[in-house]
Design a protein around this motif. Structure first.
Motif, short mmCIF file in Angstrom:
data_model
loop_
_atom_site.label_atom_id
_atom_site.label_comp_id
_atom_site.label_asym_id
_atom_site.label_seq_id
_atom_site.Cartn_x
_atom_site.Cartn_y
_atom_site.Cartn_z
N ASN A 23 44.76 34.14 33.11
CA ASN A 23 43.17 34.62 32.86
C ASN A 23 42.87 36.00 33.15
OD1 ASN A 23 43.74 31.82 34.42
ND2 ASN A 23 41.89 31.62 33.03
N LEU A 24 43.66 36.69 33.90
CA LEU A 24 43.51 38.18 34.20
C LEU A 24 44.88 38.89 34.20
CD1 LEU A 24 41.34 40.20 35.16
CD2 LEU A 24 41.75 39.49 37.43
N PHE A 25 45.07 40.22 33.82
CA PHE A 25 46.29 41.01 34.00
C PHE A 25 45.85 42.19 34.63
CE2 PHE A 25 50.28 42.28 32.62
CZ PHE A 25 50.28 43.41 32.56
N LEU A 62 38.37 40.51 42.51
CA LEU A 62 38.57 39.72 41.26
C LEU A 62 39.21 38.42 41.68
CD1 LEU A 62 40.41 42.90 39.67
CD2 LEU A 62 38.07 41.67 38.96
N ALA A 63 39.80 38.24 42.80
CA ALA A 63 40.45 37.13 43.16
C ALA A 63 39.54 35.87 43.31
CB ALA A 63 41.46 37.30 44.43
N ARG A 64 38.48 36.42 44.47
CA ARG A 64 37.38 35.54 44.57
C ARG A 64 36.56 35.16 43.22
NH1 ARG A 64 36.69 39.33 48.84
NH2 ARG A 64 34.99 40.13 47.63
N ALA A 65 36.23 36.03 42.46
CA ALA A 65 35.52 35.97 41.40
C ALA A 65 36.10 34.87 40.37
CB ALA A 65 35.19 37.18 40.56
N LEU A 66 37.55 35.15 40.27
CA LEU A 66 38.18 34.29 39.12
C LEU A 66 38.42 33.03 39.81
CD1 LEU A 66 39.71 34.28 36.73
CD2 LEU A 66 41.73 35.00 37.60
#
Length: 134
Positions: A105-107, A120-124
């Protein structure tokens, strides 16, 4: 009432990297499980008794690389929707493309600042959007 902690699986063959990512994610409110390669991570994910809220996956690992791990996870009904951040030292555009094709989902490109990774981890884990960040 207190919300349940999110649970992340950190997959990297380097112990120091796993410990660093564990610390960042724990500070961001996650409980963390670790795996040394994609095969070990796949076994842990399939046997997990609590749902995984996030996968943090390295690319280059022995036994099963991050791409193969993500492809395997994405066909499992109970795991296919689990958000995944692929993190690598590889920084070419095609590396991000390969990550997204495998199911990321994210790189992110190493090194990632701790506050950025935590945010970013919390948002994802809560949203699940695709993006490339370097």
């Amino acid at each position: 009432m207190r919300a349940a902690r999110m649970h992340a699986l950190v997959i990297d063959d380097a112990t120091t990297v796993r410990l660093f990512h564990r610390g960042v994610l724990e500070k961001a409110g996650f409980s963390v499980t670790e795996a040394m390669n994609g095969l070990e991570a796949l076994e842990q994910a399939l046997a997990a008794t609590t749902p995984l809220d996030l996968l943090l996956v390295d690319v280059n690992m022995p036994r099963m690389d991050g791409y193969a791990f993500l492809r395997a996870i994405r066909v499992e009904p109970g795991l296919r929707g689990t958000p995944a951040i692929m993190i690598s030292t590889e920084r070419e555009g095609h590396d991000a493309d390969r990550a997204f094709e495998a199911g990321a989902n994210l790189f992110l490109v190493k090194p990632v600042r701790p506050e950025v990774l935590g945010r970013l981890a919390r948002a994802l884990a809560g949203a699940g959007r695709e993006a490339a960040v370097s």
